[in-house]
Design a protein around this motif. Structure first.
Motif, PDB file in Angstrom:
ATOM      1  N   ASP A   1      -7.125   0.945  -3.916  1.00 15.11           N
ATOM      2  CA  ASP A   1      -7.169  -0.497  -4.191  1.00 15.11           C
ATOM      3  C   ASP A   1      -5.761  -1.077  -4.187  1.00 15.11           C
ATOM      4  OD1 ASP A   1      -9.929  -0.421  -4.483  1.00 15.11           O
ATOM      5  OD2 ASP A   1      -9.863  -0.265  -6.662  1.00 15.11           O
ATOM      6  N   PHE A   2      -4.845  -0.395  -4.862  1.00 14.54           N
ATOM      7  CA  PHE A   2      -3.473  -0.889  -4.977  1.00 14.54           C
ATOM      8  C   PHE A   2      -2.779  -0.908  -3.618  1.00 14.54           C
ATOM      9  CE2 PHE A   2       1.014  -0.894  -5.740  1.00 14.54           C
ATOM     10  CZ  PHE A   2       1.198  -1.592  -6.917  1.00 14.54           C
ATOM     11  N   ILE A   3      -2.853   0.188  -2.897  1.00 12.19           N
ATOM     12  CA  ILE A   3      -2.151   0.291  -1.612  1.00 12.19           C
ATOM     13  C   ILE A   3      -2.687  -0.725  -0.609  1.00 12.19           C
ATOM     14  CG2 ILE A   3      -1.817   1.764   0.416  1.00 12.19           C
ATOM     15  CD1 ILE A   3       0.045   2.484  -1.845  1.00 12.19           C
ATOM     16  N   ASN A   4      -3.995  -0.869  -0.539  1.00 11.37           N
ATOM     17  CA  ASN A   4      -4.565  -1.818   0.418  1.00 11.37           C
ATOM     18  C   ASN A   4      -4.248  -3.259   0.042  1.00 11.37           C
ATOM     19  OD1 ASN A   4      -6.274  -0.441   2.598  1.00 11.37           O
ATOM     20  ND2 ASN A   4      -6.925   0.639   0.757  1.00 11.37           N
ATOM     21  N   LEU A   5      -4.269  -3.560  -1.249  1.00 10.24           N
ATOM     22  CA  LEU A   5      -3.882  -4.896  -1.699  1.00 10.24           C
ATOM     23  C   LEU A   5      -2.419  -5.160  -1.355  1.00 10.24           C
ATOM     24  CD1 LEU A   5      -4.617  -7.494  -3.193  1.00 10.24           C
ATOM     25  CD2 LEU A   5      -4.064  -6.325  -5.346  1.00 10.24           C
ATOM     26  N   PHE A   6      -1.567  -4.173  -1.560  1.00  7.79           N
ATOM     27  CA  PHE A   6      -0.146  -4.296  -1.229  1.00  7.79           C
ATOM     28  C   PHE A   6       0.057  -4.558   0.264  1.00  7.79           C
ATOM     29  CE2 PHE A   6       3.553  -1.889   0.403  1.00  7.79           C
ATOM     30  CZ  PHE A   6       4.574  -2.667  -0.121  1.00  7.79           C
ATOM     31  N   LEU A   7      -0.634  -3.808   1.108  1.00  8.17           N
ATOM     32  CA  LEU A   7      -0.478  -3.970   2.556  1.00  8.17           C
ATOM     33  C   LEU A   7      -0.939  -5.351   3.023  1.00  8.17           C
ATOM     34  CD1 LEU A   7      -1.661  -0.450   3.780  1.00  8.17           C
ATOM     35  CD2 LEU A   7       0.694  -1.326   3.706  1.00  8.17           C
ATOM     36  N   LEU A   8      -2.026  -5.846   2.422  1.00  6.61           N
ATOM     37  CA  LEU A   8      -2.531  -7.169   2.804  1.00  6.61           C
ATOM     38  C   LEU A   8      -1.600  -8.277   2.327  1.00  6.61           C
ATOM     39  CD1 LEU A   8      -6.283  -6.498   2.038  1.00  6.61           C
ATOM     40  CD2 LEU A   8      -5.365  -7.077   4.287  1.00  6.61           C
ATOM     41  N   LEU A   9      -1.097  -8.152   1.107  1.00  3.64           N
ATOM     42  CA  LEU A   9      -0.166  -9.158   0.593  1.00  3.64           C
ATOM     43  C   LEU A   9       1.149  -9.147   1.360  1.00  3.64           C
ATOM     44  CD1 LEU A   9      -0.734  -8.806  -3.263  1.00  3.64           C
ATOM     45  CD2 LEU A   9      -1.391 -10.744  -1.814  1.00  3.64           C
ATOM     46  N   LEU A  10       1.520  -7.983   1.866  1.00  2.00           N
ATOM     47  CA  LEU A  10       2.766  -7.885   2.626  1.00  2.00           C
ATOM     48  C   LEU A  10       2.702  -8.733   3.892  1.00  2.00           C
ATOM     49  CD1 LEU A  10       5.478  -6.437   2.373  1.00  2.00           C
ATOM     50  CD2 LEU A  10       4.525  -4.553   3.722  1.00  2.00           C
ATOM     51  N   ARG A  11       1.508  -8.925   4.415  1.00  9.19           N
ATOM     52  CA  ARG A  11       1.356  -9.794   5.584  1.00  9.19           C
ATOM     53  C   ARG A  11       1.740 -11.239   5.259  1.00  9.19           C
ATOM     54  NH1 ARG A  11      -4.545  -7.957   8.123  1.00  9.19           N
ATOM     55  NH2 ARG A  11      -4.047  -5.739   8.442  1.00  9.19           N
ATOM     56  N   PHE A  12       1.491 -11.632   4.012  1.00 10.65           N
ATOM     57  CA  PHE A  12       1.769 -13.008   3.606  1.00 10.65           C
ATOM     58  C   PHE A  12       3.199 -13.170   3.085  1.00 10.65           C
ATOM     59  CE2 PHE A  12      -2.849 -12.676   3.240  1.00 10.65           C
ATOM     60  CZ  PHE A  12      -3.256 -13.811   3.897  1.00 10.65           C
ATOM     61  N   PHE A  13       3.665 -12.179   2.333  1.00  9.71           N
ATOM     62  CA  PHE A  13       4.943 -12.326   1.635  1.00  9.71           C
ATOM     63  C   PHE A  13       6.076 -11.514   2.260  1.00  9.71           C
ATOM     64  CE2 PHE A  13       1.676 -13.001  -1.692  1.00  9.71           C
ATOM     65  CZ  PHE A  13       1.966 -14.326  -1.988  1.00  9.71           C
ATOM     66  N   GLY A  14       5.748 -10.625   3.177  1.00  6.23           N
ATOM     67  CA  GLY A  14       6.772  -9.777   3.753  1.00  6.23           C
ATOM     68  C   GLY A  14       7.667 -10.524   4.720  1.00  6.23           C
ATOM     69  N   GLY A  15       8.957 -10.409   4.497  1.00  2.00           N
ATOM     70  CA  GLY A  15       9.919 -11.015   5.420  1.00  2.00           C
ATOM     71  C   GLY A  15      10.433  -9.978   6.400  1.00  2.00           C
ATOM     72  N   GLY A  16      10.543 -10.333   7.658  1.00  2.00           N
ATOM     73  CA  GLY A  16      10.999  -9.392   8.671  1.00  2.00           C
ATOM     74  C   GLY A  16      12.442  -8.976   8.447  1.00  2.00           C
ATOM     75  N   ARG A  17      12.808  -7.827   8.995  1.00  2.00           N
ATOM     76  CA  ARG A  17      14.182  -7.349   8.907  1.00  2.00           C
ATOM     77  C   ARG A  17      15.111  -8.210   9.749  1.00  2.00           C
ATOM     78  NH1 ARG A  17      14.955  -2.318   6.928  1.00  2.00           N
ATOM     79  NH2 ARG A  17      16.903  -2.147   8.103  1.00  2.00           N
ATOM     80  N   ASP A  18      16.336  -8.318   9.325  1.00  2.00           N
ATOM     81  CA  ASP A  18      17.315  -9.095  10.075  1.00  2.00           C
ATOM     82  C   ASP A  18      17.640  -8.404  11.392  1.00  2.00           C
ATOM     83  OD1 ASP A  18      17.416 -10.884   8.006  1.00  2.00           O
ATOM     84  OD2 ASP A  18      19.051  -9.845   6.994  1.00  2.00           O
TER      85      ASP A  18
END
Length: 240
Positions: free
Chosen positions: A223-240
């Motif tokens: 539950d935690f890992i999948n929630l993290f991966l999905l939220l990363l799509r919204f909040f994750g910033g790409g590398r410079d």
């Protein structure tokens, strides 16, 4: 078992109070194993990145071999948990956490470390909130579990279809629905684990306790890992 005996041995408790104590001990064991799994995954992911192996893995068929191996390991654990030795179940959970750390290391090639850390904290907050809700709510969430499972199947099917469609709208819709599904599953799984503790698993012996704790930890870990991966799509910033 010894922990429970030490907590109730010197007190006269009602049946309801004993069940509450049992559930608390069992839940603590589940959450401890879940935290251990997340810790292993995090350490392995960081080591894989800083060793330079993540770059090699991302361009190698080994990544897909590990990914499918993880999926197979989860299904194996779920199907055989009742017949496995507790030590075997424990080591399989540790192996899964280790393998997941290796595969998740590629996220550091896609997102900045700051966005990964920030998303992890957001995930922890949402997960913790829903876990507390699952613990304290008087509402029976079992009916919601069936609905959430159907939602999970829908998310998986839509994700597979979108591999071919490459629709950004569907991608974001599936991601949002997925967040709600895993938020709900967190509360559902915590309540279910709590009920397992209250229904007498402690009386079934150390082997049953350990197997139950590992399966509960695996469910919450996923539950935690999948929630993290999905939220990363919204909040994750790409590398410079």
């Amino acid at each position: 078992m010894e922990q429970l005996q030490s907590r109730v041995g010197t007190r006269d408790l009602t049946r309801a109070e004993v069940q509450k104590e049992v559930s608390t001990v069992f839940l603590a064991k589940v959450f401890n194993w879940m935290a251990a799994g997340l810790g292993i995954t995090g350490v392995v992911a960081l080591f894989t990145v800083y060793s330079g192996f993540a770059q090699t893995l991302a361009a190698s068929p080994l990544y897909w071999a590990l990914l499918f191996g993880e999926i197979g390991l989860v299904f194996f654990l779920a199907a055989r948990i009742g017949s496995l030795q507790p030590s075997t179940a424990t080591w399989l959970f540790i192996a899964y956490s280790f393998m997941n750390g290796v595969t998740l290391s590629v996220l550091f090639l896609m997102y900045s470390g700051a966005s990964i850390a920030g998303t992890f904290l957001i995930t922890a907050g949402m997960f913790g909130t829903m876990a507390v809700y699952g613990l304290v709510t008087k509402r029976d969430l079992s009916g919601m579990g069936s609905f959430l499972f159907m939602g999970l199947i829908g998310v998986l099917l839509a994700s597979v279809v979108n591999i071919f469609l490459q629709s950004s709208s569907l991608y974001w819709a599936v991601s949002l629905i997925g967040v709600f599904v895993f938020v709900g599953l967190t509360a559902y799984d915590v309540q279910k684990i709590k009920q397992i503790g209250e229904q007498g698993i402690m009386a079934q012996g150390e082997a049953a306790i350990q197997r139950g704790a590992i399966m509960g930890a695996l469910a919450l870990y996923l539950d935690f890992i999948n929630l993290f991966l999905l939220l990363l799509r919204f909040f994750g910033g790409g590398r410079d």
